[in-house]
Scaffold this motif. Structure first.
Motif, PDB file in Angstrom:
ATOM      1  N   VAL A  55       3.346  68.303  59.832  1.00 14.73           N
ATOM      2  CA  VAL A  55       4.025  66.919  59.504  1.00 14.73           C
ATOM      3  C   VAL A  55       4.312  66.491  58.140  1.00 14.73           C
ATOM      4  CG1 VAL A  55       4.398  64.624  60.349  1.00 14.73           C
ATOM      5  CG2 VAL A  55       3.697  66.482  61.893  1.00 14.73           C
ATOM      6  N   THR A  56       5.262  66.219  57.536  1.00 18.78           N
ATOM      7  CA  THR A  56       5.378  66.045  56.304  1.00 18.78           C
ATOM      8  C   THR A  56       6.309  64.702  56.019  1.00 18.78           C
ATOM      9  OG1 THR A  56       5.523  66.587  53.708  1.00 18.78           O
ATOM     10  CG2 THR A  56       6.883  67.778  55.485  1.00 18.78           C
ATOM     11  N   GLY A  57       6.566  64.312  55.018  1.00 19.22           N
ATOM     12  CA  GLY A  57       7.731  63.319  54.504  1.00 19.22           C
ATOM     13  C   GLY A  57       7.007  62.685  53.419  1.00 19.22           C
ATOM     14  N   ALA A  58       8.017  61.697  52.677  1.00 24.80           N
ATOM     15  CA  ALA A  58       7.639  61.043  51.662  1.00 24.80           C
ATOM     16  C   ALA A  58       6.839  59.958  51.917  1.00 24.80           C
ATOM     17  CB  ALA A  58       8.787  60.443  51.060  1.00 24.80           C
ATOM     18  N   GLU A  59       6.239  59.504  51.056  1.00 25.80           N
ATOM     19  CA  GLU A  59       4.983  58.476  50.976  1.00 25.80           C
ATOM     20  C   GLU A  59       5.651  57.168  51.695  1.00 25.80           C
ATOM     21  OE1 GLU A  59       2.280  55.515  48.386  1.00 25.80           O
ATOM     22  OE2 GLU A  59       2.773  57.324  47.499  1.00 25.80           O
ATOM     23  N   GLY A  60       5.068  56.453  52.891  1.00 24.85           N
ATOM     24  CA  GLY A  60       5.803  55.409  53.688  1.00 24.85           C
ATOM     25  C   GLY A  60       6.767  55.968  54.702  1.00 24.85           C
ATOM     26  N   SER A  61       6.909  57.100  54.866  1.00 23.45           N
ATOM     27  CA  SER A  61       7.792  57.891  56.170  1.00 23.45           C
ATOM     28  C   SER A  61       7.211  57.473  57.337  1.00 23.45           C
ATOM     29  CB  SER A  61       8.166  59.218  55.730  1.00 23.45           C
ATOM     30  OG  SER A  61       7.100  59.940  55.769  1.00 23.45           O
ATOM     31  N   GLY A  62       5.710  57.151  57.505  1.00 25.05           N
ATOM     32  CA  GLY A  62       5.328  56.953  58.988  1.00 25.05           C
ATOM     33  C   GLY A  62       4.486  58.082  59.444  1.00 25.05           C
ATOM     34  N   LYS A  63       3.968  59.113  58.507  1.00 20.94           N
ATOM     35  CA  LYS A  63       3.549  60.330  59.167  1.00 20.94           C
ATOM     36  C   LYS A  63       2.259  59.959  59.982  1.00 20.94           C
ATOM     37  CE  LYS A  63       2.775  61.873  54.889  1.00 20.94           C
ATOM     38  NZ  LYS A  63       3.435  60.897  54.095  1.00 20.94           N
ATOM     39  N   ARG A 120       4.825  75.737  60.994  1.00 21.16           N
ATOM     40  CA  ARG A 120       6.187  75.387  61.275  1.00 21.16           C
ATOM     41  C   ARG A 120       6.252  73.620  60.624  1.00 21.16           C
ATOM     42  NH1 ARG A 120       9.301  77.857  65.083  1.00 21.16           N
ATOM     43  NH2 ARG A 120      10.942  76.930  63.911  1.00 21.16           N
ATOM     44  N   ILE A 121       7.225  73.545  59.866  1.00 19.70           N
ATOM     45  CA  ILE A 121       7.302  72.342  59.099  1.00 19.70           C
ATOM     46  C   ILE A 121       8.111  71.215  59.447  1.00 19.70           C
ATOM     47  CG2 ILE A 121       7.607  71.313  56.762  1.00 19.70           C
ATOM     48  CD1 ILE A 121       6.655  73.967  55.606  1.00 19.70           C
ATOM     49  N   ILE A 122       7.853  70.142  59.710  1.00 19.91           N
ATOM     50  CA  ILE A 122       8.528  69.126  60.420  1.00 19.91           C
ATOM     51  C   ILE A 122       8.604  67.917  59.326  1.00 19.91           C
ATOM     52  CG2 ILE A 122       8.622  67.339  62.335  1.00 19.91           C
ATOM     53  CD1 ILE A 122       6.886  69.290  64.005  1.00 19.91           C
ATOM     54  N   LEU A 123       9.725  67.622  58.973  1.00 14.32           N
ATOM     55  CA  LEU A 123      10.068  66.523  57.982  1.00 14.32           C
ATOM     56  C   LEU A 123      10.088  65.429  58.597  1.00 14.32           C
ATOM     57  CD1 LEU A 123      10.278  65.678  54.814  1.00 14.32           C
ATOM     58  CD2 LEU A 123      12.671  66.598  55.383  1.00 14.32           C
ATOM     59  N   LEU A 124       9.615  64.342  58.427  1.00 15.66           N
ATOM     60  CA  LEU A 124       9.962  62.789  58.846  1.00 15.66           C
ATOM     61  C   LEU A 124      10.803  62.060  57.914  1.00 15.66           C
ATOM     62  CD1 LEU A 124       6.602  61.280  60.323  1.00 15.66           C
ATOM     63  CD2 LEU A 124       8.645  62.141  61.659  1.00 15.66           C
ATOM     64  N   ASN A 125      11.926  61.582  58.323  1.00 15.06           N
ATOM     65  CA  ASN A 125      12.914  60.847  57.588  1.00 15.06           C
ATOM     66  C   ASN A 125      12.320  59.485  57.885  1.00 15.06           C
ATOM     67  OD1 ASN A 125      14.631  62.240  56.414  1.00 15.06           O
ATOM     68  ND2 ASN A 125      16.055  62.411  58.005  1.00 15.06           N
ATOM     69  N   GLY A 126      11.947  58.718  56.674  1.00 10.63           N
ATOM     70  CA  GLY A 126      11.518  57.452  57.085  1.00 10.63           C
ATOM     71  C   GLY A 126      12.656  56.535  56.762  1.00 10.63           C
ATOM     72  N   ILE A 127      12.377  55.189  56.300  1.00 10.82           N
ATOM     73  CA  ILE A 127      13.599  54.429  56.050  1.00 10.82           C
ATOM     74  C   ILE A 127      14.230  54.901  54.690  1.00 10.82           C
ATOM     75  CG2 ILE A 127      12.272  52.280  57.486  1.00 10.82           C
ATOM     76  CD1 ILE A 127      11.679  51.336  54.469  1.00 10.82           C
ATOM     77  N   GLU A 132      14.579  73.202  53.536  1.00  9.85           N
ATOM     78  CA  GLU A 132      13.492  73.749  53.264  1.00  9.85           C
ATOM     79  C   GLU A 132      12.561  73.793  54.273  1.00  9.85           C
ATOM     80  OE1 GLU A 132      13.268  75.912  50.624  1.00  9.85           O
ATOM     81  OE2 GLU A 132      15.277  75.144  49.864  1.00  9.85           O
ATOM     82  N   VAL A 133      12.755  72.940  55.545  1.00 14.70           N
ATOM     83  CA  VAL A 133      11.662  72.978  56.592  1.00 14.70           C
ATOM     84  C   VAL A 133      12.519  73.224  57.888  1.00 14.70           C
ATOM     85  CG1 VAL A 133      10.714  70.639  55.486  1.00 14.70           C
ATOM     86  CG2 VAL A 133      12.606  70.441  56.977  1.00 14.70           C
ATOM     87  N   ASP A 134      11.473  73.395  58.856  1.00 15.81           N
ATOM     88  CA  ASP A 134      12.052  73.978  59.976  1.00 15.81           C
ATOM     89  C   ASP A 134      12.691  72.932  60.835  1.00 15.81           C
ATOM     90  OD1 ASP A 134      10.827  76.870  59.871  1.00 15.81           O
ATOM     91  OD2 ASP A 134       9.051  75.598  59.525  1.00 15.81           O
ATOM     92  N   PHE A 135      12.286  71.764  61.051  1.00 15.03           N
ATOM     93  CA  PHE A 135      12.843  70.536  61.643  1.00 15.03           C
ATOM     94  C   PHE A 135      12.872  69.483  60.898  1.00 15.03           C
ATOM     95  CE2 PHE A 135      10.139  73.516  64.310  1.00 15.03           C
ATOM     96  CZ  PHE A 135      11.044  73.847  65.242  1.00 15.03           C
ATOM     97  N   ALA A 147       7.298  60.634  67.792  1.00  9.59           N
ATOM     98  CA  ALA A 147       6.365  61.680  68.359  1.00  9.59           C
ATOM     99  C   ALA A 147       6.613  62.278  69.422  1.00  9.59           C
ATOM    100  CB  ALA A 147       5.238  60.581  68.820  1.00  9.59           C
ATOM    101  N   GLN A 148       7.612  61.649  70.348  1.00  7.72           N
ATOM    102  CA  GLN A 148       8.109  62.777  71.435  1.00  7.72           C
ATOM    103  C   GLN A 148       8.902  63.699  70.987  1.00  7.72           C
ATOM    104  OE1 GLN A 148       7.436  62.425  75.054  1.00  7.72           O
ATOM    105  NE2 GLN A 148       8.295  64.215  74.904  1.00  7.72           N
ATOM    106  N   LYS A 149       9.704  63.724  69.733  1.00  9.37           N
ATOM    107  CA  LYS A 149      10.373  64.721  69.488  1.00  9.37           C
ATOM    108  C   LYS A 149       9.582  65.796  68.938  1.00  9.37           C
ATOM    109  CE  LYS A 149      14.572  62.051  68.556  1.00  9.37           C
ATOM    110  NZ  LYS A 149      15.337  61.353  67.558  1.00  9.37           N
ATOM    111  N   ILE A 150       8.519  65.343  68.069  1.00  7.75           N
ATOM    112  CA  ILE A 150       7.472  66.493  67.546  1.00  7.75           C
ATOM    113  C   ILE A 150       6.838  67.241  68.798  1.00  7.75           C
ATOM    114  CG2 ILE A 150       5.236  66.697  66.361  1.00  7.75           C
ATOM    115  CD1 ILE A 150       6.629  64.386  64.722  1.00  7.75           C
ATOM    116  N   LYS A 151       6.599  66.402  69.935  1.00  8.91           N
ATOM    117  CA  LYS A 151       5.866  66.997  71.009  1.00  8.91           C
ATOM    118  C   LYS A 151       6.793  68.072  71.569  1.00  8.91           C
ATOM    119  CE  LYS A 151       4.015  65.705  75.733  1.00  8.91           C
ATOM    120  NZ  LYS A 151       4.639  66.251  76.751  1.00  8.91           N
ATOM    121  N   ASP A 152       8.201  67.942  71.793  1.00 12.51           N
ATOM    122  CA  ASP A 152       8.957  68.711  72.145  1.00 12.51           C
ATOM    123  C   ASP A 152       9.263  69.855  71.434  1.00 12.51           C
ATOM    124  OD1 ASP A 152       9.521  67.100  74.327  1.00 12.51           O
ATOM    125  OD2 ASP A 152      11.633  66.260  73.242  1.00 12.51           O
TER     126      ASP A 152
END
Length: 180
Positions: free
Chosen positions: A6-14, A108-115, A152-155, A168-173
């Motif tokens: 689970v990745t994302g920019a600093e502040g994305s809510g990881k 598998r890499i999951i990118l979080l889009n924060g604000i 470059e990421v899977d999701f 979180a529910q989307k990541i669980k899925d």
């Protein structure tokens, strides 16, 4: 067992999203060791001498300095995670993602889009605050870095303010194979 980054920019809510995920499913949360004053899920506090010994003995899979603290994940922690028999969730900053991806190409890499940058400015201005040039520049760089990883990421999972449980529910899925 499968590993999910689970990745994302600093502040994305990881951390917030992974904490929400821990409420709805069982998984192995890869723990960082850190010289910070904080401790909690995904973070174990150690002193400077212990961290230095880990670094000098090449026991760290990744290591990064943030502000006045060092954060790292040991090879032993990764071994425990992979042997746990549970899905493995590893929270990784974008600055470390290339190294982790090279070492664990099957993850598998999951990118979080924060604000987004526009949302950041609006949020500060609505509170009557001016956004300093330094904060604005940093947010802009982080936003660009986040966007550069999209292909470059899977999701990609959106995480907006007060909607971390939905992310979180989307990541669980994703982990359960309900999303391809």
């Amino acid at each position: 067992m499968a590993m999910f980054i689970v990745t994302g920019a600093e502040g994305s809510g990881k951390t917030t999203v992974v904490n929400e995920l821990s409420k709805i499913m069982d998984f192995y949360w890869v723990r960082y060791v850190s010289t910070s004053i904080e401790e909690g899920p995904g973070l174990q506090r150690i002193n400077w001498d212990e961290y230095r010994k880990l670094a000098e003995s090449d026991a760290l899979e990744v290591s990064v300095q943030k502000k006045s603290a060092f954060f790292g994940v040991t090879h032993d922690e990764i071994k425990l995670a992979l042997q746990s028999g549970k899905p493995v969730v590893w929270e990784v900053d974008l600055s470390l993602l290339e190294n982790v991806r090279n070492d664990f190409p099957e993850a598998r890499i999951i990118l979080l889009n924060g604000i987004g940058i526009e949302d950041l400015y609006e949020r500060f201005e609505n509170k009557g605050h001016m956004v300093s040039a330094a904060i604005g520049m940093k947010a802009s760089v982080l936003n660009s870095l986040n966007k550069s990883w999209h292909d470059e990421v899977d999701f990609v999972v959106d995480n907006r303010k007060d909607l971390s449980s939905e992310a979180a529910q989307k990541i669980k899925d994703i982990i359960e194979g309900k999303v391809r």
